[in-house]
Design a protein around this motif. Structure first.
Motif, mmCIF file in Angstrom:
data_model
loop_
_atom_site.group_PDB
_atom_site.id
_atom_site.type_symbol
_atom_site.label_atom_id
_atom_site.label_comp_id
_atom_site.label_asym_id
_atom_site.label_seq_id
_atom_site.Cartn_x
_atom_site.Cartn_y
_atom_site.Cartn_z
ATOM 1 N N UNK A 65 0.794 -1.230 0.000
ATOM 2 C CA UNK A 65 0.000 0.000 0.000
ATOM 3 C C UNK A 65 0.824 1.276 0.000
ATOM 4 N N UNK A 66 2.086 1.193 -0.442
ATOM 5 C CA UNK A 66 2.909 2.414 -0.485
ATOM 6 C C UNK A 66 3.272 2.815 -1.912
ATOM 7 N N UNK A 67 3.025 1.901 -2.866
ATOM 8 C CA UNK A 67 3.429 2.151 -4.251
ATOM 9 C C UNK A 67 2.874 3.451 -4.810
ATOM 10 N N UNK A 68 1.580 3.627 -4.714
ATOM 11 C CA UNK A 68 0.973 4.820 -5.318
ATOM 12 C C UNK A 68 1.313 6.100 -4.551
ATOM 13 N N UNK A 69 1.553 5.974 -3.231
ATOM 14 C CA UNK A 69 1.974 7.156 -2.460
ATOM 15 C C UNK A 69 3.333 7.623 -2.980
ATOM 16 N N UNK A 70 4.208 6.663 -3.276
ATOM 17 C CA UNK A 70 5.537 7.004 -3.816
ATOM 18 C C UNK A 70 5.387 7.545 -5.244
ATOM 19 N N UNK A 71 4.515 6.914 -6.028
ATOM 20 C CA UNK A 71 4.297 7.375 -7.413
ATOM 21 C C UNK A 71 3.850 8.840 -7.410
ATOM 22 N N UNK A 72 2.917 9.156 -6.517
ATOM 23 C CA UNK A 72 2.398 10.526 -6.453
ATOM 24 C C UNK A 72 3.514 11.496 -6.054
ATOM 25 N N UNK A 73 4.323 11.065 -5.091
ATOM 26 C CA UNK A 73 5.411 11.932 -4.656
ATOM 27 C C UNK A 73 6.388 12.195 -5.811
ATOM 28 N N UNK A 74 6.741 11.128 -6.561
ATOM 29 C CA UNK A 74 7.682 11.286 -7.690
ATOM 30 C C UNK A 74 7.114 12.287 -8.701
ATOM 31 N N UNK A 75 5.830 12.111 -9.042
ATOM 32 C CA UNK A 75 5.220 12.985 -10.054
ATOM 33 C C UNK A 75 5.188 14.435 -9.555
ATOM 34 N N UNK A 76 4.767 14.626 -8.306
ATOM 35 C CA UNK A 76 4.653 16.002 -7.797
ATOM 36 C C UNK A 76 6.012 16.655 -7.619
ATOM 37 N N UNK A 77 7.022 15.849 -7.281
ATOM 38 C CA UNK A 77 8.393 16.379 -7.164
ATOM 39 C C UNK A 77 8.873 16.884 -8.538
ATOM 40 N N UNK A 78 8.338 16.276 -9.602
ATOM 41 C CA UNK A 78 8.667 16.728 -10.961
ATOM 42 C C UNK A 78 7.701 17.824 -11.429
ATOM 43 N N UNK A 79 6.930 18.374 -10.490
ATOM 44 C CA UNK A 79 5.957 19.437 -10.771
ATOM 45 C C UNK A 79 4.850 18.981 -11.711
ATOM 46 N N UNK A 80 4.579 17.682 -11.673
ATOM 47 C CA UNK A 80 3.544 17.123 -12.532
ATOM 48 C C UNK A 80 2.291 16.747 -11.765
ATOM 49 N N UNK A 81 1.384 16.091 -12.478
ATOM 50 C CA UNK A 81 0.110 15.682 -11.865
ATOM 51 C C UNK A 81 -0.166 14.227 -12.207
ATOM 52 N N UNK A 82 -0.786 13.524 -11.256
ATOM 53 C CA UNK A 82 -1.186 12.139 -11.523
ATOM 54 C C UNK A 82 -2.673 12.006 -11.221
ATOM 55 N N UNK A 83 -3.387 11.343 -12.115
ATOM 56 C CA UNK A 83 -4.827 11.170 -11.905
ATOM 57 C C UNK A 83 -5.222 9.734 -12.187
#
Ligand code: ADP
Length: 259
Positions: A221-239
């Protein structure tokens, strides 16, 4: 009257100050409670593989006369639980560093098309094992300023989930193209889908929709939390869009330049 008025306005100022300070504390309190919850969930998750390792080792010790073959099942469990713990610790470290703002990106020009092809290549063997069809529509040589390792990690998380949550006979499709200023990546599957009430929670730490299925396939249950962090750190968005029983689509948009 002047003295009374003065006292009343003093009291109002003090009271206003008190309520403002209290209101300002709300986000701090919420962040603190979130952190406490994270530590408590992490400890709980770490305890279960340790218990598995300890109890299996103890049972093996009780029968020193058993051969390795006879104990192979327990050895297997010990190895599986150790691997699970290693994965868990590495995910926890990533998130802890991100919380402390200590996880800096190693920015450089990255050919995202190549990164995706490499990850897809590593999942090719799984395609047959899981009886899934993996298709790709990636525009060649798309470049952006990013952290290559993190983007690789991001793609692994999304593909891993698509494979985990899609039953045999299903399809997984990846696409990647560029708009004016963004690279758009999507990972779509025809899997079990996510219920509307779970959908807003999938990026939460330790959230698992179907605990049994997720644990069975090594999920924490941590995969998507990390995915979101990676995307936001790149100033991006995940939906995410999903329909129960029909499939799920994750869409990521990352700016081509990091400025
Ligand atoms: P896990 O380790 O449990 O897979 P994730 O953080 O990667 O943790 O995902 C959180 C939850 O979101 C999963 O437990 C699952 O319920 C749901 N989920 C993630 N990806 C998909 C998908 N492609 N299809 C269906 N459900 C998914």
């Amino acid at each position: 009257i002047t003295l009374g008025g003065g006292i009343i306005s003093m009291i109002s100022i003090v009271l206003a100050g008190y309520f403002l300070a209290k209101r300002a504390m709300i986000p701090i309190q919420a962040a603190w409670e979130k952190q406490q919850q994270f530590v408590s969930d992490a400890s709980h998750e770490l305890r279960s593989p340790i218990t598995g390792i300890y109890s299996n080792a103890e049972l093996m010790l009780r029968h020193p006369e058993h051969t390795i073959e006879e104990e192979s099942h327990r050895i297997n469990t010990i190895m599986k639980e150790s691997m699970r713990m290693t994965k868990l610790i590495s995910s926890l470290l990533t998130l802890a560093r991100s919380d402390a703002n200590k996880a800096e990106l190693q920015l450089a020009p990255v050919n995202i098309s190549e990164v995706i092809e490499a990850v897809v290549g590593s999942f090719k063997s799984m395609e047959e094992i899981n009886n899934l069809t993996l298709t790709v529509n990636v525009k060649p040589n798309l470049e952006l300023i990013a952290d290559k390792e993190r983007l690789h990690q991001l793609m692994v998380i999304l593909l891993d989930n698509a494979f985990k949550y899609t039953p045999p006979g299903g399809k997984v499709h990846i696409s990647c193209f560029q708009t004016d200023k963004h690279v758009i990546i999507s990972v779509q599957d025809t899997g079990c889908g996510i219920s509307p009430e779970n959908l807003p929670r999938v990026f939460d730490r330790f959230f698992r929709g179907d605990k049994a299925r997720s644990r069975e396939s090594g999920g924490i249950g941590l995969g998507l939390a990390i995915a979101k962090w990676i995307v936001e750190k790149h100033k991006g968005k995940i939906g995410v869009e999903s329909e129960l029983g029909r499939g799920t689509k994750f869409t990521i948009s990352i700016p081509v330049t990091h400025t």
